[in-house]
Structures are given as structure tokens and as C-alpha cells.
Design a protein around this motif. Structure first.
Motif, short mmCIF file in Angstrom:
data_model
loop_
_atom_site.label_atom_id
_atom_site.label_comp_id
_atom_site.label_asym_id
_atom_site.label_seq_id
_atom_site.Cartn_x
_atom_site.Cartn_y
_atom_site.Cartn_z
N SER A 39 0.84 -1.20 0.00
CA SER A 39 0.00 0.00 0.00
C SER A 39 0.87 1.24 0.00
O SER A 39 2.00 1.23 0.46
CB SER A 39 -0.94 0.00 1.21
N GLY A 40 0.28 2.31 -0.51
CA GLY A 40 0.94 3.61 -0.48
C GLY A 40 0.20 4.50 0.50
O GLY A 40 -0.10 4.10 1.62
N HIS A 41 -0.15 5.66 0.06
CA HIS A 41 -0.85 6.65 0.89
C HIS A 41 -2.22 6.14 1.33
O HIS A 41 -2.98 5.60 0.53
CB HIS A 41 -1.00 7.95 0.09
N ASP A 42 -2.54 6.28 2.59
CA ASP A 42 -3.84 5.94 3.17
C ASP A 42 -4.26 4.49 2.95
O ASP A 42 -5.44 4.18 2.78
CB ASP A 42 -4.94 6.87 2.65
N GLY A 43 -3.32 3.56 2.94
CA GLY A 43 -3.63 2.15 2.81
C GLY A 43 -4.10 1.74 1.42
O GLY A 43 -4.67 0.68 1.25
N ARG A 44 -3.85 2.59 0.43
CA ARG A 44 -4.32 2.33 -0.93
C ARG A 44 -3.17 1.96 -1.85
O ARG A 44 -2.02 2.30 -1.60
CB ARG A 44 -5.02 3.56 -1.49
N GLY A 45 -3.53 1.29 -2.94
CA GLY A 45 -2.55 0.93 -3.95
C GLY A 45 -3.25 0.30 -5.13
O GLY A 45 -4.48 0.25 -5.20
N LYS A 46 -2.45 -0.20 -6.08
CA LYS A 46 -3.01 -0.86 -7.26
C LYS A 46 -1.97 -1.76 -7.88
O LYS A 46 -0.77 -1.64 -7.62
CB LYS A 46 -3.51 0.17 -8.28
N PHE A 47 -2.45 -2.68 -8.70
CA PHE A 47 -1.58 -3.52 -9.51
C PHE A 47 -2.34 -3.92 -10.76
O PHE A 47 -3.56 -3.77 -10.84
CB PHE A 47 -1.09 -4.76 -8.73
N MET A 48 -1.60 -4.38 -11.76
CA MET A 48 -2.19 -4.79 -13.03
C MET A 48 -2.27 -6.32 -13.07
O MET A 48 -1.40 -7.00 -12.54
CB MET A 48 -1.34 -4.28 -14.20
N LEU A 49 -3.33 -6.83 -13.74
CA LEU A 49 -3.56 -8.26 -13.82
C LEU A 49 -4.26 -8.59 -15.12
O LEU A 49 -5.26 -7.94 -15.47
CB LEU A 49 -4.42 -8.70 -12.62
N THR A 50 -3.75 -9.58 -15.86
CA THR A 50 -4.40 -10.06 -17.09
C THR A 50 -4.76 -11.53 -16.88
O THR A 50 -3.95 -12.42 -17.11
CB THR A 50 -3.47 -9.91 -18.31
N PRO A 51 -5.99 -11.81 -16.44
CA PRO A 51 -6.37 -13.19 -16.13
C PRO A 51 -6.86 -13.96 -17.35
O PRO A 51 -7.36 -13.37 -18.32
CB PRO A 51 -7.52 -13.01 -15.14
N ALA A 52 -6.74 -15.27 -17.29
CA ALA A 52 -7.37 -16.16 -18.27
C ALA A 52 -8.79 -16.43 -17.79
O ALA A 52 -9.17 -16.08 -16.67
CB ALA A 52 -6.58 -17.46 -18.39
N THR A 53 -9.58 -17.07 -18.62
CA THR A 53 -11.00 -17.29 -18.33
C THR A 53 -11.24 -18.04 -17.02
O THR A 53 -12.10 -17.67 -16.25
CB THR A 53 -11.65 -18.07 -19.49
N SER A 54 -10.46 -19.07 -16.76
CA SER A 54 -10.74 -19.92 -15.60
C SER A 54 -9.93 -19.54 -14.37
O SER A 54 -9.96 -20.25 -13.37
CB SER A 54 -10.45 -21.38 -15.96
N ASP A 55 -9.23 -18.42 -14.41
CA ASP A 55 -8.38 -18.04 -13.28
C ASP A 55 -9.19 -17.60 -12.06
O ASP A 55 -10.27 -17.02 -12.19
CB ASP A 55 -7.45 -16.88 -13.67
N ALA A 56 -8.64 -17.89 -10.90
CA ALA A 56 -9.15 -17.38 -9.62
C ALA A 56 -7.92 -16.94 -8.84
O ALA A 56 -6.84 -17.52 -8.97
CB ALA A 56 -9.90 -18.47 -8.88
N PHE A 57 -8.07 -15.90 -8.03
CA PHE A 57 -6.92 -15.33 -7.35
C PHE A 57 -7.24 -15.03 -5.89
O PHE A 57 -8.38 -14.79 -5.53
CB PHE A 57 -6.50 -14.02 -8.03
N TYR A 58 -6.18 -15.02 -5.09
CA TYR A 58 -6.28 -14.55 -3.71
C TYR A 58 -4.96 -13.87 -3.36
O TYR A 58 -3.96 -14.02 -4.07
CB TYR A 58 -6.58 -15.69 -2.74
#
Length: 183
Positions: A66-85
Motif C-alpha cells: 500500500s501507499g498513501h492511506d492504505g491504498r494501492g493498485k496492480f495490473m492483472l491479465t487473467p485467463a478465463t478460468s483463473d481465480a486469485f487470492y
């Protein structure tokens, strides 16, 4: 009682939580998605975190923090059957695990970037998806439409435009994508 901070030896223990906000509303397969997140305690105060994104098999995909105020971001290119945690640690070193929203097999991804006196937007769809060949992008502010454009994705999987902001009042600009057939 669930949701109530625990009282322990004269101090409150505040549970941290992590929420994900895919830009455009959904994580869509086959397209690069911008995934924002916010970490906070039980009182809504920001929490600093570090984490690792995993696929369903547990493979480490990327690290983030996280950066400022507990926020952040990232990029993700998933396939059709992907699941993430994600597995993550809060500022106190406590370990957590949070699932990302489910990946949608079809849809569009809206991305908006602030540029000099304008907002630059792009709309993308899967290359083999003909359901979203023509879309309407509308921007509203103070319950008034301030921008409208037709985006053609028939020839390209991504297209976009610019929304001038110099004449707009201060406030919240809401940008929405509509299917031209379902509007």
C-alpha cells in the motif's frame, strides 16, 4: 460478536480488512485490468500492508504494498478460468488472506487517466468478443450529461477518447459504458 473489535488487556485489537476495486467494476478475462485496493481497520482508518498475489494453485504472481492511506493498485491479465487470492500482512505483522472478485468471462474494461486539462479514457474487450462492437461512453456531473461518445471496437479490441475538463465545475465526474443495443 462478529465485526466488534476485541478488547484485550486494556487495548482494543482492530481487525484489518482489504477490499479490491477493479477499474471499470469487474475483472474481465483476456484483458489487462487495473486493480485498486484499500486496506483499513475496523474503524475505517487506513492500514499499511504488504502482500503477494497468488493464483488458485498458490503460485506467487506478484508482490504489492500500500501507499498513501492504505491504498494501492496492480495490473492483472487473467485467463478465463483463473481465480486469485492475496496473502498479506498488516502494519502489526498479522497475516491475512483475501480472495479477489471472480473473473468474468466477457465484458469490457474501462480505464481512465488524468492528463493535462482532460481525462483520457480507453475501453477494451476481448479480441474475439463481437458482443461489444459498439459502445457508448457517457460522463455525468451534478446529474447532467457533460460528455457522450460512441466507441467502435469492431476493428480493434481497444479504443478511447478525451474528455475536456477545463470547463467542468468542481465535483465528481461519473463515467459509464453502455452497450449500444441495451441502452
Amino acid at each position: 460478536i462478529a465485526g466488534i473489535p476485541k478488547y484485550s488487556a486494556g487495548t482494543f485489537v482492530s481487525e484489518a480488512s482489504l477490499h479490491f476495486f477493479p477499474e471499470g467494476g469487474d475483472i474481465v478475462s483476456g484483458i489487462e485490468n487495473n486493480i485498486a485496493f484499500k486496506a483499513s481497520d475496523a474503524y475505517g482508518a487506513p492500514v499499511k500492508i504488504t502482500g503477494i498475489l497468488h493464483d488458485a494453485s498458490g503460485k506467487n504472481l506478484l508482490e504489492f504494498s500500500s501507499g498513501h492511506d492504505g491504498r494501492g493498485k496492480f495490473m492483472l491479465t487473467p485467463a478465463t478460468s483463473d481465480a486469485f487470492y492475496v496473502s498479506w500482512k498488516d502494519g502489526k505483522g498479522l497475516e491475512h488472506r483475501t480472495a479477489l472478485p471472480a473473473v468474468r468471462t466477457s465484458g469490457v474494461v474501462l480505464r481512465v487517466m488524468n492528463s493535462h486539462q482532460k481525462l483520457v479514457f480507453s475501453v477494451a474487450s476481448q479480441t474475439d468478443n463481437t458482443a461489444y462492437e459498439k459502445l457508448i461512453v457517457m460522463a455525468h456531473m451534478n446529474q447532467q450529461m457533460v460528455y457522450k461518445a460512441i466507441v467502435n471496437l469492431k476493428e480493434n479490441f481497444m479504443s478511447g477518447g478525451n474528455i475536456p475538463t477545463t470547463q467542468l465545475p468542481t465535483g465528481i465526474l461519473t463515467i459509464t459504458v453502455f452497450d449500444i443495443n441495451d441502452m
